[in-house]
Design a protein around this motif. Structure first.
Motif, mmCIF file in Angstrom:
data_model
loop_
_atom_site.group_PDB
_atom_site.id
_atom_site.type_symbol
_atom_site.label_atom_id
_atom_site.label_comp_id
_atom_site.label_asym_id
_atom_site.label_seq_id
_atom_site.Cartn_x
_atom_site.Cartn_y
_atom_site.Cartn_z
ATOM 1 N N ASN A 1 0.821 -1.213 0.000
ATOM 2 C CA ASN A 1 0.000 0.000 0.000
ATOM 3 C C ASN A 1 0.855 1.263 0.000
ATOM 4 O O ASN A 1 0.540 2.247 -0.677
ATOM 5 C CB ASN A 1 -0.934 0.008 1.215
ATOM 6 N N ILE A 2 1.945 1.241 0.780
ATOM 7 C CA ILE A 2 2.847 2.404 0.838
ATOM 8 C C ILE A 2 3.465 2.675 -0.530
ATOM 9 O O ILE A 2 3.546 3.818 -0.976
ATOM 10 C CB ILE A 2 3.943 2.179 1.896
ATOM 11 N N GLU A 3 3.889 1.619 -1.211
ATOM 12 C CA GLU A 3 4.502 1.799 -2.526
ATOM 13 C C GLU A 3 3.480 2.296 -3.545
ATOM 14 O O GLU A 3 3.773 3.181 -4.352
ATOM 15 C CB GLU A 3 5.133 0.490 -3.005
ATOM 16 N N ASN A 4 2.276 1.729 -3.510
ATOM 17 C CA ASN A 4 1.245 2.130 -4.471
ATOM 18 C C ASN A 4 0.794 3.574 -4.257
ATOM 19 O O ASN A 4 0.528 4.306 -5.205
ATOM 20 C CB ASN A 4 0.041 1.190 -4.376
ATOM 21 N N LEU A 5 0.685 3.998 -2.996
ATOM 22 C CA LEU A 5 0.169 5.323 -2.687
ATOM 23 C C LEU A 5 1.234 6.418 -2.755
ATOM 24 O O LEU A 5 0.979 7.516 -3.249
ATOM 25 C CB LEU A 5 -0.468 5.325 -1.292
ATOM 26 N N PHE A 6 2.446 6.110 -2.231
ATOM 27 C CA PHE A 6 3.457 7.149 -2.072
ATOM 28 C C PHE A 6 4.735 6.915 -2.878
ATOM 29 O O PHE A 6 5.578 7.810 -2.966
ATOM 30 C CB PHE A 6 3.828 7.286 -0.584
ATOM 31 N N GLY A 7 4.927 5.717 -3.423
ATOM 32 C CA GLY A 7 6.131 5.431 -4.184
ATOM 33 C C GLY A 7 7.329 5.022 -3.346
ATOM 34 O O GLY A 7 8.436 4.878 -3.852
ATOM 35 N N TYR A 8 7.103 4.838 -2.046
ATOM 36 C CA TYR A 8 8.182 4.404 -1.162
ATOM 37 C C TYR A 8 8.146 2.890 -1.000
ATOM 38 O O TYR A 8 7.070 2.277 -1.032
ATOM 39 C CB TYR A 8 8.064 5.051 0.218
ATOM 40 N N ASN B 1 12.999 5.800 -0.687
ATOM 41 C CA ASN B 1 12.409 6.614 -1.742
ATOM 42 C C ASN B 1 12.880 6.118 -3.105
ATOM 43 O O ASN B 1 14.041 6.282 -3.453
ATOM 44 C CB ASN B 1 12.812 8.078 -1.540
ATOM 45 N N ILE C 1 11.216 7.069 -5.943
ATOM 46 C CA ILE C 1 10.624 7.975 -6.926
ATOM 47 C C ILE C 1 11.739 8.627 -7.752
ATOM 48 O O ILE C 1 12.665 9.215 -7.195
ATOM 49 C CB ILE C 1 9.771 9.051 -6.239
ATOM 50 N N HIS D 1 10.607 16.090 -7.961
ATOM 51 C CA HIS D 1 10.450 15.571 -6.591
ATOM 52 C C HIS D 1 11.807 15.490 -5.904
ATOM 53 O O HIS D 1 11.953 15.934 -4.753
ATOM 54 C CB HIS D 1 9.797 14.185 -6.635
ATOM 55 N N GLU E 1 14.983 9.515 4.049
ATOM 56 C CA GLU E 1 13.910 8.657 4.518
ATOM 57 C C GLU E 1 13.944 8.521 6.031
ATOM 58 O O GLU E 1 14.942 8.796 6.663
ATOM 59 C CB GLU E 1 14.015 7.252 3.895
#
Length: 219
Positions: free
Chosen positions: A29-36, A59, A61, A66, A217
């Motif tokens: 979920n973290i990767e899908n939402l924020f790219g982390y 990170n 991204i 960014h 991070e």
């Protein structure tokens, strides 16, 4: 631990499996939402118990705007110093096989680059008042690992090595490349190939891919 296994048995293993499932879902979920990306400390390199349950947000991204915004925030000087410290430690000839460096020797090298006699100036630039505070911070953040080593004369000394966050967020190739570039030299392809071969062996054993973090991070 063996104690918890003996006491809880199958129940303990079930709880561990549930915890891993929850973390895996959270990481996705973290990767899908924020790219982390969420990474665990590389177990093959960091066997100390304090790293066993350590996870790090990395990170991944690649967007230039960014990355520019991240690097423009407070702490740019500290991040730059971190790269210098890690390159000194990782490329030290004190222990070529394990990439370690005596803390006393590292301080000598850093003294040649910057004068640390002004606590006020150090505070304004790096957010702490001394070089020792900076190194302590890097250890606390898991960019460095500090341990005691025994010298040839049987005296104990404090030795530093690159920590799990350095491996995961920055990577060994980046540290070696930075060292060559900082010295005004072309990067040795043999040195890079040796690291890639080592990484290929590790990934064959299931170890997380390292490196590539572009920002600051939180662990």
């Amino acid at each position: 631990t063996a104690f918890r296994e003996a006491v809880l048995g199958e129940e303990y293993r079930k709880k561990q499996k549930v915890a891993k499932t929850v973390l895996d879902e959270a990481a996705l979920n973290i990767e899908n939402l924020f790219g982390y990306q969420l990474h665990q400390a590389p177990a093959d390199h960091f066997t100390q118990s304090k790293f066993k349950d350590s996870y790090y947000l990395v990170n991944k991204i690649r967007d230039g705007a960014h990355c520019a915004r991240v690097n423009a925030t407070d702490g740019a000087a500290t991040r730059g110093l971190l790269m210098v410290v890690l390159s000194f430690v990782y490329c030290s000839n004190y222990d070529n096989s394990n990439h370690k460096m005596p803390e006393k020797e590292l301080k000598k090298q850093l003294d040649n680059l910057h004068k640390w006699d002004s606590a006020k100036a150090t505070q304004e630039t790096f957010g702490v008042s001394s070089l020792q505070d900076i190194l302590d911070l890097f250890v606390k953040q898991h960019y460095l690992v500090r341990e005691k080593d025994t010298r040839a004369d049987h005296q104990k000394e404090s030795v530093l090595e690159a920590g799990p966050r350095a491996f995961i967020e920055i990577g060994r190739k980046q540290l070696v490349s930075f060292s060559y570039q900082a010295a005004g030299m072309d990067v040795d392809p043999v040195a890079i190939q040796a690291i890639e071969d080592e990484q290929a062996e590790e990934e064959g054993g299931g170890e997380d891919e390292e490196g590539g973090g572009d920002g600051e991070e939180e662990s």
